[in-house]
Structure formats: C-alpha cells, structure tokens
Design a protein around this motif. Structure first.
Motif, PDB file in Angstrom:
ATOM      1  N   ALA A 170     -43.151 -56.402  13.815  1.00 44.94           N
ATOM      2  CA  ALA A 170     -42.261 -55.870  12.781  1.00 44.94           C
ATOM      3  C   ALA A 170     -40.795 -56.063  13.153  1.00 44.94           C
ATOM      4  CB  ALA A 170     -42.558 -54.395  12.543  1.00 44.94           C
ATOM      5  N   MET A 171     -40.477 -55.920  14.423  1.00 39.65           N
ATOM      6  CA  MET A 171     -39.094 -56.132  14.861  1.00 39.65           C
ATOM      7  C   MET A 171     -38.668 -57.566  14.591  1.00 39.65           C
ATOM      8  SD  MET A 171     -38.511 -54.008  18.386  1.00 39.65           S
ATOM      9  CE  MET A 171     -40.143 -53.661  18.984  1.00 39.65           C
ATOM     10  N   ALA A 172     -39.550 -58.505  14.872  1.00 40.73           N
ATOM     11  CA  ALA A 172     -39.233 -59.922  14.627  1.00 40.73           C
ATOM     12  C   ALA A 172     -39.069 -60.196  13.135  1.00 40.73           C
ATOM     13  CB  ALA A 172     -40.347 -60.800  15.213  1.00 40.73           C
ATOM     14  N   GLY A 173     -39.973 -59.649  12.323  1.00 42.62           N
ATOM     15  CA  GLY A 173     -39.888 -59.854  10.882  1.00 42.62           C
ATOM     16  C   GLY A 173     -38.696 -59.160  10.258  1.00 42.62           C
ATOM     17  N   ALA A 174     -38.395 -57.959  10.742  1.00 42.33           N
ATOM     18  CA  ALA A 174     -37.296 -57.173  10.181  1.00 42.33           C
ATOM     19  C   ALA A 174     -35.947 -57.849  10.391  1.00 42.33           C
ATOM     20  CB  ALA A 174     -37.287 -55.773  10.788  1.00 42.33           C
ATOM     21  N   GLU A 175     -35.777 -58.544  11.499  1.00 46.48           N
ATOM     22  CA  GLU A 175     -34.518 -59.243  11.768  1.00 46.48           C
ATOM     23  C   GLU A 175     -34.266 -60.321  10.703  1.00 46.48           C
ATOM     24  OE1 GLU A 175     -32.102 -58.712  13.869  1.00 46.48           O
ATOM     25  OE2 GLU A 175     -33.075 -57.027  14.857  1.00 46.48           O
ATOM     26  N   VAL A 176     -35.318 -61.039  10.349  1.00 48.99           N
ATOM     27  CA  VAL A 176     -35.191 -62.095   9.330  1.00 48.99           C
ATOM     28  C   VAL A 176     -34.925 -61.480   7.956  1.00 48.99           C
ATOM     29  CG1 VAL A 176     -36.368 -64.020   8.198  1.00 48.99           C
ATOM     30  CG2 VAL A 176     -36.712 -63.613  10.649  1.00 48.99           C
ATOM     31  N   ALA A 177     -35.663 -60.401   7.647  1.00 45.33           N
ATOM     32  CA  ALA A 177     -35.482 -59.736   6.354  1.00 45.33           C
ATOM     33  C   ALA A 177     -34.067 -59.176   6.216  1.00 45.33           C
ATOM     34  CB  ALA A 177     -36.507 -58.611   6.207  1.00 45.33           C
ATOM     35  N   GLU A 178     -33.547 -58.647   7.304  1.00 43.15           N
ATOM     36  CA  GLU A 178     -32.201 -58.062   7.288  1.00 43.15           C
ATOM     37  C   GLU A 178     -31.152 -59.121   6.960  1.00 43.15           C
ATOM     38  OE1 GLU A 178     -29.738 -54.590   7.715  1.00 43.15           O
ATOM     39  OE2 GLU A 178     -31.905 -54.889   7.520  1.00 43.15           O
ATOM     40  N   LYS A 179     -31.267 -60.279   7.591  1.00 44.16           N
ATOM     41  CA  LYS A 179     -30.308 -61.363   7.332  1.00 44.16           C
ATOM     42  C   LYS A 179     -30.429 -61.892   5.906  1.00 44.16           C
ATOM     43  CE  LYS A 179     -30.081 -62.855  12.161  1.00 44.16           C
ATOM     44  NZ  LYS A 179     -30.459 -63.920  13.143  1.00 44.16           N
ATOM     45  N   ALA A 180     -31.651 -61.885   5.383  1.00 42.29           N
ATOM     46  CA  ALA A 180     -31.878 -62.386   4.028  1.00 42.29           C
ATOM     47  C   ALA A 180     -31.613 -61.321   2.964  1.00 42.29           C
ATOM     48  CB  ALA A 180     -33.321 -62.882   3.906  1.00 42.29           C
ATOM     49  N   LEU A 227     -37.027 -49.113  17.153  1.00 45.73           N
ATOM     50  CA  LEU A 227     -36.218 -50.326  17.008  1.00 45.73           C
ATOM     51  C   LEU A 227     -36.494 -51.086  15.717  1.00 45.73           C
ATOM     52  CD1 LEU A 227     -36.422 -51.655  20.681  1.00 45.73           C
ATOM     53  CD2 LEU A 227     -34.541 -50.396  19.602  1.00 45.73           C
ATOM     54  N   VAL A 228     -37.617 -50.815  15.068  1.00 43.04           N
ATOM     55  CA  VAL A 228     -37.956 -51.541  13.839  1.00 43.04           C
ATOM     56  C   VAL A 228     -36.905 -51.313  12.754  1.00 43.04           C
ATOM     57  CG1 VAL A 228     -39.644 -51.768  11.961  1.00 43.04           C
ATOM     58  CG2 VAL A 228     -40.438 -51.538  14.324  1.00 43.04           C
ATOM     59  N   THR A 229     -36.478 -50.079  12.596  1.00 48.55           N
ATOM     60  CA  THR A 229     -35.510 -49.756  11.542  1.00 48.55           C
ATOM     61  C   THR A 229     -34.108 -49.473  12.076  1.00 48.55           C
ATOM     62  OG1 THR A 229     -36.147 -47.425  11.667  1.00 48.55           O
ATOM     63  CG2 THR A 229     -37.276 -48.775  10.023  1.00 48.55           C
ATOM     64  N   GLN A 230     -33.955 -49.411  13.372  1.00 51.37           N
ATOM     65  CA  GLN A 230     -32.657 -49.034  13.960  1.00 51.37           C
ATOM     66  C   GLN A 230     -31.541 -49.985  13.525  1.00 51.37           C
ATOM     67  OE1 GLN A 230     -31.570 -49.277  18.425  1.00 51.37           O
ATOM     68  NE2 GLN A 230     -32.292 -47.190  18.148  1.00 51.37           N
ATOM     69  N   GLY A 231     -30.517 -49.414  12.896  1.00 49.29           N
ATOM     70  CA  GLY A 231     -29.379 -50.204  12.445  1.00 49.29           C
ATOM     71  C   GLY A 231     -29.646 -51.103  11.255  1.00 49.29           C
ATOM     72  N   LYS A 232     -30.791 -50.916  10.621  1.00 46.88           N
ATOM     73  CA  LYS A 232     -31.170 -51.785   9.505  1.00 46.88           C
ATOM     74  C   LYS A 232     -30.839 -51.135   8.154  1.00 46.88           C
ATOM     75  CE  LYS A 232     -33.453 -54.932  12.015  1.00 46.88           C
ATOM     76  NZ  LYS A 232     -33.338 -54.321  13.337  1.00 46.88           N
ATOM     77  N   LYS A 233     -30.320 -51.932   7.242  1.00 50.83           N
ATOM     78  CA  LYS A 233     -30.086 -51.471   5.874  1.00 50.83           C
ATOM     79  C   LYS A 233     -31.307 -51.745   4.996  1.00 50.83           C
ATOM     80  CE  LYS A 233     -27.382 -52.321   1.687  1.00 50.83           C
ATOM     81  NZ  LYS A 233     -26.311 -53.105   1.029  1.00 50.83           N
ATOM     82  N   TYR A 234     -32.027 -52.822   5.302  1.00 49.81           N
ATOM     83  CA  TYR A 234     -33.064 -53.296   4.384  1.00 49.81           C
ATOM     84  C   TYR A 234     -34.490 -52.987   4.834  1.00 49.81           C
ATOM     85  CZ  TYR A 234     -29.249 -55.766   2.119  1.00 49.81           C
ATOM     86  OH  TYR A 234     -28.068 -56.050   1.458  1.00 49.81           O
ATOM     87  N   TYR A 235     -34.651 -52.393   6.016  1.00 53.39           N
ATOM     88  CA  TYR A 235     -36.015 -52.148   6.484  1.00 53.39           C
ATOM     89  C   TYR A 235     -36.344 -50.660   6.540  1.00 53.39           C
ATOM     90  CZ  TYR A 235     -39.926 -55.052   7.651  1.00 53.39           C
ATOM     91  OH  TYR A 235     -41.086 -55.753   7.553  1.00 53.39           O
ATOM     92  N   PHE A 236     -37.574 -50.351   6.128  1.00 51.38           N
ATOM     93  CA  PHE A 236     -38.068 -48.981   6.036  1.00 51.38           C
ATOM     94  C   PHE A 236     -39.472 -48.936   6.644  1.00 51.38           C
ATOM     95  CE2 PHE A 236     -35.313 -50.215   2.604  1.00 51.38           C
ATOM     96  CZ  PHE A 236     -34.426 -49.162   2.445  1.00 51.38           C
ATOM     97  N   ARG A 237     -40.058 -47.749   6.681  1.00 47.20           N
ATOM     98  CA  ARG A 237     -41.445 -47.677   7.155  1.00 47.20           C
ATOM     99  C   ARG A 237     -42.162 -46.475   6.553  1.00 47.20           C
ATOM    100  NH1 ARG A 237     -40.788 -47.749  13.215  1.00 47.20           N
ATOM    101  NH2 ARG A 237     -38.592 -47.267  13.181  1.00 47.20           N
ATOM    102  N   ALA A 238     -43.503 -46.577   6.508  1.00 46.22           N
ATOM    103  CA  ALA A 238     -44.330 -45.506   5.948  1.00 46.22           C
ATOM    104  C   ALA A 238     -44.898 -44.603   7.031  1.00 46.22           C
ATOM    105  CB  ALA A 238     -45.481 -46.113   5.139  1.00 46.22           C
ATOM    106  N   CYS A 239     -44.558 -44.882   8.289  1.00 43.35           N
ATOM    107  CA  CYS A 239     -45.142 -44.139   9.411  1.00 43.35           C
ATOM    108  C   CYS A 239     -44.078 -43.381  10.189  1.00 43.35           C
ATOM    109  CB  CYS A 239     -45.877 -45.105  10.344  1.00 43.35           C
ATOM    110  SG  CYS A 239     -44.834 -46.442  10.978  1.00 43.35           S
ATOM    111  N   PHE A 240     -44.530 -42.422  11.002  1.00 42.12           N
ATOM    112  CA  PHE A 240     -43.620 -41.730  11.910  1.00 42.12           C
ATOM    113  C   PHE A 240     -43.245 -42.667  13.057  1.00 42.12           C
ATOM    114  CE2 PHE A 240     -47.964 -39.896  12.888  1.00 42.12           C
ATOM    115  CZ  PHE A 240     -48.245 -40.741  13.955  1.00 42.12           C
ATOM    116  N   ILE A 241     -42.293 -42.253  13.886  1.00 37.80           N
ATOM    117  CA  ILE A 241     -41.847 -43.107  14.986  1.00 37.80           C
ATOM    118  C   ILE A 241     -42.329 -42.557  16.329  1.00 37.80           C
ATOM    119  CG2 ILE A 241     -39.851 -44.000  13.741  1.00 37.80           C
ATOM    120  CD1 ILE A 241     -38.095 -42.048  15.286  1.00 37.80           C
ATOM    121  N   ASP A 242     -42.292 -43.400  17.345  1.00 45.43           N
ATOM    122  CA  ASP A 242     -42.872 -43.057  18.643  1.00 45.43           C
ATOM    123  C   ASP A 242     -42.239 -41.861  19.353  1.00 45.43           C
ATOM    124  OD1 ASP A 242     -44.916 -44.878  18.563  1.00 45.43           O
ATOM    125  OD2 ASP A 242     -43.723 -46.499  19.438  1.00 45.43           O
TER     126      ASP A 242
END
Length: 378
Positions: free
Chosen positions: A105-115, A128-143
């Motif tokens: 998800a971290m790898a995919g989110a970086e590409v989605a963020e730029k696009a 780290l999946v959503t940290q600092g991201k405007k375009y990425y979200f999640r349906a689960c709790f975090i570690d």
C-alpha cells in the motif's frame, strides 16, 4: 424563425441529448490492486471477493454503472506501484481500492498521491500508508492503535505482566506492530523480557522458541502472517511452551486452524471488528453476512472480505456526496466521511485519513474462532 436555423437548433439539441445519454451510460471506473498471487494472495483474494460482492449489491451510482478494473500486484512493492500507475494513467479510474499489505500500500499510495487519485486501503495498518497524504485513506485501524489494544488486553484483561516478542524483521508490518505493543505494554507497567527475530519464509523457529521458553514470559506477541504464525504455534507446543501466544490482524485467516491444528488452542489475536460469531452485529454486518452466505455457501465470511466490501461502500458514498465522478471531488468527500454505517461499524475518518473503529479480540477454542468483543486501548 428560418427553417435552416430551426433545423440547426434541433440537431444541436439532439446531439447534446445523445451526448448526455452516452455520458449517463458510460461506466465509472474504480481500480482495484490486490495481491492475487504471491505470499499475500490468500488475503488479496478474500478482499477482492468482498469488493465484487459489494459491486453486486451496489452496481451503479449517479445513474451510471460501476466498472471494476482489477490488477494483481503479485505481493510485490514494485508491482504494486506499477499496478497503480497503469490504473490511473491507462484505465483512467476515478478512485482506487487497495491493498492488503502495508508495504504494498505504501508503494501504491506514493504513485496515487503524485497522480492526485484518491485511494482507500483495505487492511494496510502501517501509519506510513496515509502519513502526509492528501489522496490516500483507509478502512482499517492503524498499528499504533492495534498494538496498544493488544498490550492493554494482555495487561488489563488477562492480568499478564511478563511478555516477549517474536517478529519477522524483514516485514514492515511486523516490525511496527511489535514496536507499538512493546511500548504500550511497558507503559502499562509490564516487562518485556525478550525481542527475538526471524525472516519471511523461515520454517524452523526452534532456536527462537527455545530461547523464549528459557526467558519464561507469560505471553509472546507474534504479529506474523497466518502461515508462519501457524507453524510457530505447532513448534511452540511441540517444545512444551506454556505461554500464551497472541498475534495481530494478519493471523485472521480460516486456514490458521487448518495448519496449526490442536496447537491453535488458546491462541489469541487482535482483529478488525467483524466476525460471523460476534453477538452484537449491526444491520450492515448482518446484511453482509447474509449476502456472503448466499454467494459463497461453502465458505465462511472473513473480515478481509468485509474490508474489501467496506472500501467499495466508502467510495460509493463519497461519489454520492460529491455528486460527480471527479477525482478531486471524491477526494474531498472521502476526507469528510463521518458516521457511515458499514459492516465493520460506524466509519469516521480522522484528520490523518485513518478509520476510527474499535479493535476486536479473537480466541481459538476447540478448533473454532470465538469473537470475544472489542477493546479500546489505554
């Protein structure tokens, strides 16, 4: 009005009408990138089945059909990034669903963020999946939340004071979750007597388990994936270990008991707040369970499928509130998700785009998984 001008206006109106009908019939594309092969294939397949079930229940929005564009990320970070690149550039998807596995998800989110394409993660729990991201979200709790919940349950509910950790040092998920459990358990007043490591793909854990038995912890926290976790259970019991074994959400798999057999007895794990054995299901969880049984009569529902279903639900809800299939509008609507009833509870996304849902606790008894309830970490 001259006849020529009248005909011209009539043709223009007809053209606009046909264009409008064409747009109305044009599908809204949602990209799905999940591990359908490789190490994480079982989880990815379950999540895809959940997404596909949601499509059956909610096949259209805004008067337009939904089209899923599915790409296998092959349980590989580079493949995950390439999958998202293909979905956003070639397939022109409005939003993304994925993926199982935080590193993917971290790898995919970086590409989605730029696009600048919105995405909703399924069971990727690293901060780290959503940290600092405007375009990425999640349906689960975090570690951090999950690790704290595991520590709280061990310390407060089980009354245990002496813990150890056994983790996959090559896996971002395992390293992070182990760290959060350790930090929280110590903060509560507990002692962590050992922190032992292994690598993904290992099959023999005798050395680590022998060392753990010598340290005499009351509980060993092992945030493994289900296949390795089940082997650890078997080898621990073969060596005569009596400590409690506890894992994280990646152990939530029907095959855990099949592989571990009797060694799974007493095993505990944190989980997302859905299980077919839970006593107080909300209406959405009941509807999901009924739909699952109807479509998959020979397979029990699993929380990974529930999360796939929930991600799709969140995007449909955002599209409705956005009023148009526009990436920026959907991103804004997702960020404003509050009080959405889903199979994993009432979904609200916080400022970091993470789901605010409780942590479930499962225990394995007599070859079955029992949902004990939810825990709110201290």
């Amino acid at each position: 009005m001259k006849l020529g001008k009248f005909v011209g206006l009539a043709l223009m109106a007809l053209t606009l009408g046909l264009a409008s009908q064409s747009l109305a019939a044009e599908p809204i594309k949602i990209g799905v990138y999940l591990p359908l092969t490789g190490q994480n294939a079982f989880g990815g397949q379950l999540e895809l089945e959940g997404v596909q079930l949601a499509l059956k229940d909610m096949p259209e929005v805004l008067g337009r059909p939904i089209e899923l564009v599915v790409v296998d990320n092959k349980s590989d970070k580079v493949e995950a990034a390439n999958a998202v690149k293909r979905l956003v550039e070639r397939d022109k998807v409005v939003a993304l669903i994925g993926t199982y596995g935080s590193s993917l998800a971290m790898a995919g989110a970086e590409v989605a963020e730029k696009a600048k394409v919105p995405g909703v993660g399924t069971s990727c729990t690293s901060p780290l999946v959503t940290q600092g991201k405007k375009y990425y979200f999640r349906a689960c709790f975090i570690d951090p939340y999950q690790g704290a919940a595991a520590a709280t349950y061990a310390y407060e509910n089980l009354g245990l004071r002496k813990a150890a950790v056994l983790m996959d040092m090559t896996n971002d998920y395992a390293v992070g979750l182990s760290s959060f459990f350790t930090r929280s358990f110590k903060k509560l007043g507990g002692e962590v007597v050992a922190n032992l490591k292994y690598s993904s793909g290992d099959q023999d854990f005798t050395a680590q388990l022998t060392d753990l038995i010598a340290k005499k912890p009351e509980i060993v926290f092992m945030p493994a994936y289900f296949a390795e976790g089940a082997i650890i259970m078997k080898q621990a019991r073969e060596l005569g270990a009596t400590f409690v074994l506890m894992g994280g959400d990646a152990m939530d798999n029907p095959d855990t008991v099949k592989i571990a057999g009797k060694a799974a007895e007493g095993f505990m794990q944190t989980a997302f707040p859905y299980d077919m054995t839970m006593k107080d299901m909300n209406d959405q969880a009941k509807a999901f369970t009924e739909a699952w049984k109807k479509n998959f009569p020979n397979k029990d529902p699993n929380v990974n499928a529930t999360l796939g279903y929930t991600c799709y639900d969140m995007i449909i809800d955002a599209l409705k509130r956005a009023g148009k299939a526009d990436r920026e509008a959907v991103t804004k609507a997702l960020a404003e998700t509050k009080g959405l009833a889903t199979p994993v509870g009432i979904m609200t996304l916080n400022a970091n785009h993470d789901a605010e849902i409780p942590v479930g606790i499962l225990k394995y008894e007599n070859g079955k998984r029992i949902y004990l309830g939810e825990i709110i970490p201290e």
